[in-house]
Design a protein around this motif. Structure first.
Motif, PDB file in Angstrom:
ATOM      1  N   GLN A 262       0.849  -1.237   0.134  1.00  0.00           N
ATOM      2  CA  GLN A 262       0.016   0.144   0.270  1.00  0.00           C
ATOM      3  C   GLN A 262       0.957   1.080   0.051  1.00  0.00           C
ATOM      4  OE1 GLN A 262      -2.241  -1.130   3.533  1.00  0.00           O
ATOM      5  NE2 GLN A 262      -4.190  -1.092   2.163  1.00  0.00           N
ATOM      6  N   TYR A 263       0.306   2.557  -0.516  1.00  0.00           N
ATOM      7  CA  TYR A 263       1.005   3.593  -0.649  1.00  0.00           C
ATOM      8  C   TYR A 263       0.725   4.372   0.873  1.00  0.00           C
ATOM      9  CZ  TYR A 263       3.376   7.234  -3.170  1.00  0.00           C
ATOM     10  OH  TYR A 263       4.423   7.911  -3.820  1.00  0.00           O
ATOM     11  N   ALA A 264       1.247   3.697   1.843  1.00  0.00           N
ATOM     12  CA  ALA A 264       0.909   4.076   3.173  1.00  0.00           C
ATOM     13  C   ALA A 264       2.014   3.664   4.144  1.00  0.00           C
ATOM     14  CB  ALA A 264      -0.430   3.357   3.691  1.00  0.00           C
ATOM     15  N   ASN A 265       2.260   4.410   5.166  1.00  0.00           N
ATOM     16  CA  ASN A 265       2.988   4.078   6.453  1.00  0.00           C
ATOM     17  C   ASN A 265       2.395   3.989   7.605  1.00  0.00           C
ATOM     18  OD1 ASN A 265       3.657   6.804   8.004  1.00  0.00           O
ATOM     19  ND2 ASN A 265       3.921   7.414   5.881  1.00  0.00           N
ATOM     20  N   VAL A 266       3.133   3.313   8.395  1.00  0.00           N
ATOM     21  CA  VAL A 266       2.929   3.105  10.019  1.00  0.00           C
ATOM     22  C   VAL A 266       3.948   3.733  10.685  1.00  0.00           C
ATOM     23  CG1 VAL A 266       2.637   1.642  12.070  1.00  0.00           C
ATOM     24  CG2 VAL A 266       1.275   1.278   9.982  1.00  0.00           C
ATOM     25  N   SER A 267       3.782   4.913  11.553  1.00  0.00           N
ATOM     26  CA  SER A 267       4.986   5.491  12.125  1.00  0.00           C
ATOM     27  C   SER A 267       4.677   5.355  13.775  1.00  0.00           C
ATOM     28  CB  SER A 267       5.161   7.093  11.670  1.00  0.00           C
ATOM     29  OG  SER A 267       5.605   6.707  10.356  1.00  0.00           O
ATOM     30  N   ILE A 268       5.794   5.448  14.404  1.00  0.00           N
ATOM     31  CA  ILE A 268       5.797   5.755  15.772  1.00  0.00           C
ATOM     32  C   ILE A 268       6.432   6.765  16.072  1.00  0.00           C
ATOM     33  CG2 ILE A 268       6.429   4.476  18.232  1.00  0.00           C
ATOM     34  CD1 ILE A 268       4.298   3.115  16.435  1.00  0.00           C
ATOM     35  N   ILE A 269       5.980   7.954  16.649  1.00  0.00           N
ATOM     36  CA  ILE A 269       6.478   9.087  16.969  1.00  0.00           C
ATOM     37  C   ILE A 269       6.445   9.498  18.467  1.00  0.00           C
ATOM     38  CG2 ILE A 269       6.328  11.812  16.505  1.00  0.00           C
ATOM     39  CD1 ILE A 269       5.331  10.935  13.633  1.00  0.00           C
ATOM     40  N   GLU A 270       7.675   9.963  18.939  1.00  0.00           N
ATOM     41  CA  GLU A 270       7.734  10.574  20.396  1.00  0.00           C
ATOM     42  C   GLU A 270       7.958  11.898  20.340  1.00  0.00           C
ATOM     43  OE1 GLU A 270      10.852   8.612  22.953  1.00  0.00           O
ATOM     44  OE2 GLU A 270       9.290   8.365  24.627  1.00  0.00           O
ATOM     45  N   ALA A 271       7.101  12.863  21.172  1.00  0.00           N
ATOM     46  CA  ALA A 271       7.171  14.116  20.989  1.00  0.00           C
ATOM     47  C   ALA A 271       6.979  14.634  22.406  1.00  0.00           C
ATOM     48  CB  ALA A 271       6.315  14.755  20.247  1.00  0.00           C
ATOM     49  N   ASP A 272       7.530  15.975  22.664  1.00  0.00           N
ATOM     50  CA  ASP A 272       7.403  16.514  24.140  1.00  0.00           C
ATOM     51  C   ASP A 272       5.908  16.957  24.260  1.00  0.00           C
ATOM     52  OD1 ASP A 272      10.116  15.941  24.427  1.00  0.00           O
ATOM     53  OD2 ASP A 272      10.628  18.120  23.961  1.00  0.00           O
ATOM     54  N   SER A 273       5.248  17.136  23.273  1.00  0.00           N
ATOM     55  CA  SER A 273       4.000  17.350  23.472  1.00  0.00           C
ATOM     56  C   SER A 273       3.030  17.427  22.141  1.00  0.00           C
ATOM     57  CB  SER A 273       3.994  19.066  23.941  1.00  0.00           C
ATOM     58  OG  SER A 273       4.491  19.776  22.538  1.00  0.00           O
ATOM     59  N   PRO A 274       1.665  17.386  22.388  1.00  0.00           N
ATOM     60  CA  PRO A 274       0.791  17.414  21.204  1.00  0.00           C
ATOM     61  C   PRO A 274       1.349  18.359  19.984  1.00  0.00           C
ATOM     62  CG  PRO A 274      -0.441  17.143  23.159  1.00  0.00           C
ATOM     63  CD  PRO A 274       0.915  17.498  23.665  1.00  0.00           C
ATOM     64  N   GLU A 275       1.590  19.605  20.559  1.00  0.00           N
ATOM     65  CA  GLU A 275       1.975  20.693  19.782  1.00  0.00           C
ATOM     66  C   GLU A 275       3.210  20.152  18.767  1.00  0.00           C
ATOM     67  OE1 GLU A 275       0.904  21.205  22.795  1.00  0.00           O
ATOM     68  OE2 GLU A 275      -0.762  22.822  22.038  1.00  0.00           O
ATOM     69  N   GLU A 276       4.312  19.544  19.498  1.00  0.00           N
ATOM     70  CA  GLU A 276       5.448  19.138  18.880  1.00  0.00           C
ATOM     71  C   GLU A 276       5.185  18.061  17.803  1.00  0.00           C
ATOM     72  OE1 GLU A 276       9.793  18.502  20.146  1.00  0.00           O
ATOM     73  OE2 GLU A 276       8.492  16.769  20.354  1.00  0.00           O
ATOM     74  N   PHE A 277       4.282  17.188  18.354  1.00  0.00           N
ATOM     75  CA  PHE A 277       3.789  16.163  17.396  1.00  0.00           C
ATOM     76  C   PHE A 277       3.208  16.617  16.143  1.00  0.00           C
ATOM     77  CE2 PHE A 277      -0.112  13.330  16.079  1.00  0.00           C
ATOM     78  CZ  PHE A 277       0.835  12.347  15.679  1.00  0.00           C
ATOM     79  N   HIS A 278       2.421  17.614  16.366  1.00  0.00           N
ATOM     80  CA  HIS A 278       1.612  18.240  15.302  1.00  0.00           C
ATOM     81  C   HIS A 278       2.479  18.835  14.357  1.00  0.00           C
ATOM     82  CE1 HIS A 278      -1.627  19.489  12.775  1.00  0.00           C
ATOM     83  NE2 HIS A 278      -1.131  20.842  12.540  1.00  0.00           N
ATOM     84  N   GLN A 279       3.783  19.617  14.883  1.00  0.00           N
ATOM     85  CA  GLN A 279       4.493  20.215  14.064  1.00  0.00           C
ATOM     86  C   GLN A 279       5.604  19.299  13.332  1.00  0.00           C
ATOM     87  OE1 GLN A 279       7.895  21.775  16.485  1.00  0.00           O
ATOM     88  NE2 GLN A 279       9.023  22.670  14.743  1.00  0.00           N
ATOM     89  N   ILE A 280       5.832  18.047  13.741  1.00  0.00           N
ATOM     90  CA  ILE A 280       6.373  17.055  12.971  1.00  0.00           C
ATOM     91  C   ILE A 280       5.426  16.900  11.727  1.00  0.00           C
ATOM     92  CG2 ILE A 280       7.352  14.723  13.012  1.00  0.00           C
ATOM     93  CD1 ILE A 280       7.862  15.050  15.977  1.00  0.00           C
ATOM     94  N   ILE A 281       4.311  16.403  12.045  1.00  0.00           N
ATOM     95  CA  ILE A 281       3.533  16.051  10.764  1.00  0.00           C
ATOM     96  C   ILE A 281       3.330  16.901   9.813  1.00  0.00           C
ATOM     97  CG2 ILE A 281       1.243  14.717  10.297  1.00  0.00           C
ATOM     98  CD1 ILE A 281       3.053  12.769  11.975  1.00  0.00           C
ATOM     99  N   SER A 282       2.847  18.078  10.244  1.00  0.00           N
ATOM    100  CA  SER A 282       2.277  19.094   9.476  1.00  0.00           C
ATOM    101  C   SER A 282       3.612  19.604   8.585  1.00  0.00           C
ATOM    102  CB  SER A 282       1.536  20.341  10.451  1.00  0.00           C
ATOM    103  OG  SER A 282       2.451  20.741  11.254  1.00  0.00           O
ATOM    104  N   SER A 283       4.850  19.374   9.237  1.00  0.00           N
ATOM    105  CA  SER A 283       5.991  19.861   8.332  1.00  0.00           C
ATOM    106  C   SER A 283       6.219  19.002   6.792  1.00  0.00           C
ATOM    107  CB  SER A 283       7.215  19.903   8.991  1.00  0.00           C
ATOM    108  OG  SER A 283       7.547  18.586   9.338  1.00  0.00           O
TER     109      SER A 283
END
Lengths: 96, 96, 96, 96, 96, 96, 96, 96, 96, 96
Positions: free
Chosen positions: B49-70
């Motif tokens: 599939q044209y898809a991925n599964v990722s595991i991301i560790e962030a300091d906060s929901p804000e940082e997590f969103h910064q990673i994905i939205s970049s």
């Protein structure tokens, strides 16, 4: 080979508390046996849901199925399975 | 805090091959920058599939969103997010 | 290992007939190359739908993904994947 | 004619273990009878799920239905059916 | 053999009115050719929707697919197919 | 007026075999009474599923509902209804 | 006969503002013509969505389809239709 | 009255970057005007998704719709709306 | 304010006929009390389904919830709610 | 960190009224304990549905899960969770 698994538990509403407690105890014992074997690598709770996300490494699809189907609550879970492989953008050499 | 993320890429059909190649190159660069930072811990391809599964560790929901939205393809992906926590049956002390 | 795959083609509406014909020709060539290799074992049309059901045997999830993602229409298909293993009620010794 | 079938078993939660074991034994017996007849060609377990993927060849839709509906768990399964035909890109002369 | 088919037309938004009119004219011509052949037995409009319900009798799944896939709008329709057979409660001897 | 109906039976798991047999007998009797009246024109089994596709002609939506709701299993079925009308491409003068 | 209809407008993203404004003006004109005829009884906006709920009374399914399909945006809407009849608990003698 | 709203933005793939930037700037301006009015009480980003969850208090369903439909991206969002009221277990006297 | 409501009844399979009849009688009584109050304006049966479409006018979301939740079968229904407002194309001055 | 949670209660049909009343009383007590702690900030009823929307602020995903899973009806609810963060267009400095 590595699988990502999502398990949503559907607790049977007609079970007695005793029957349920017995199932949950055996569920714990079984999942811990597989974690100790090194094959069930991650077992995470999905925050706020009666569900888990797991990362399981098995020698074959047969072994992977043996692990999941040995769980006592296996017939009462809604299970989603993804077979994983190396992503072209991944910097990690191995999957785990 | 740890998130499990599933990203399904919906390649815009009207893009030129050049525009697409440019996006894919920047997508790779961005995801590798975050992997090198130690925050994007696993990036797996879902086999077939044209898809991925990722595991991301962030300091906060804000940082997590910064990673994905970049990610340059962020507006063109169907993304599912699960906030994870310790499972009572897990034998591992920490999440990762 | 054996996978059952369901591919639903979503023909991009904005493509010229020439571009589409070129993609379909390369799609045919690629799928036949893999069939001739013996890895793409069955390729069936779902009667009445722009879709196929395929049975693919690969040495690893990586090889399975290489087969599927080599199809030119790969980014424009909706793909469902099932990793298969032996069924306890099956009388056939091997999967294929 | 050939059908691809996906059966997801929904074990009734209120059944006693004895009743369930009886059903499962008859389910095995029935599916093996049809496999031995040569009509139920493949019976695969979906790895990690209480589900199977089957390839069944029948003389008519009536016979196909007779096969599936003879399974004791038939009323308790979620079943998806696909009628198959030759794919224009297939190199194999016959369907099976 | 008899199939019940549901076709939902997804008119491509980027087509010119001329291109669309051309497709619709050829769609009509093709469906009427099959109706006249006696194989496309019923063609009904679903009241209030850009959709039809059809009952098609074909000699084989291949012929059924040939009928549906000959429609010019075939790649731009969402199609659901049901293979039919005799119902045990039906009083009619034949399917049609 | 003509309706296309799809009925998926969800057999209640807690019913005794006797209660179920009684319901199924009355279900048969009721559906045959309506078929004999000429209003329930087609009753087909969906091959491989505990489901039927029916074509029913009624004088009004009220009469159509009276027919469907008179079935003893009515409260235990998942029912989809489509109100039909003449398709502009249909060559048949009447709906039935 | 009375139908409840839910229409979700999917504005084509590639249309110019001029083309869209033209369609919306003709949409308004058409729906008001039918309201004035007394057949389109209620036209409500769903609060917060590009959607409406409508109650339409027509002499036949054909006339109902004529009303809906005369809307210029008909091919670009996702439409759900429910054929209504008298509820046994309703105290009102007529439907409207 | 208070509404919980979930907006998922579907960025039109065919828009130029200039057109998109213009829309996003006006989207920001509009949403901030309503926040400053005190009616759009909370505007949260869903972590990892091109989506928001909002809590909006309006004098009427009409005013609520006026707020949402004034957003320039309104026709290009998938919007879910929930009308809220006091929960019997809530300890807070007012909704907000 | 006006709400469009769709209620799908899921009759509990384990209830005795007596218990069910009692619930249905109280359901009728409750819905008629609200219709007589003038707040439950329309109650229609969806033809062919154990479902209704209702139009309810209430002074507040709280009152609307009071009406719906007073129905004895409320915990056993699948309910969809739409808050309505004036449509810009509506010719009727008021909602009802 | 802040979560938006949607809980849909699925009342087990086989429970006695006494058992259900006991669960509901403990559910109320538990949710009010968390509201008084200041962590369960908003608890709203979705008008017309056996569901709530809640806004919960917790120190960690673990604490958030502890709150939700302490509810006696937790195993019998369908729960959707959204992890929230600051929206770039929000004028409010903090999330709450």
């Amino acid at each position: 080979m590595v699988y990502a698994v999502e398990m949503n538990v559907k607790i049977p509403e007609s079970w007695s508390e005793k029957k349920l407690a017995d199932y949950l105890a055996r569920e714990k014992e079984t999942s811990q046996k597989w974690q100790e074997s090194g094959k069930w690598i991650y077992l995470w709770r999905v925050a706020g849901q009666y569900a888990n996300v797991s990362i399981i490494e098995a020698d074959s699809p047969e072994e992977f199925h043996q692990i999941i189907s040995s769980l006592p609550l296996f017939p009462y879970m809604d299970i989603k399975v993804k077979s994983l492989c190396k992503h072209p953008n991944a910097i990690r050499e191995s999957l785990i």
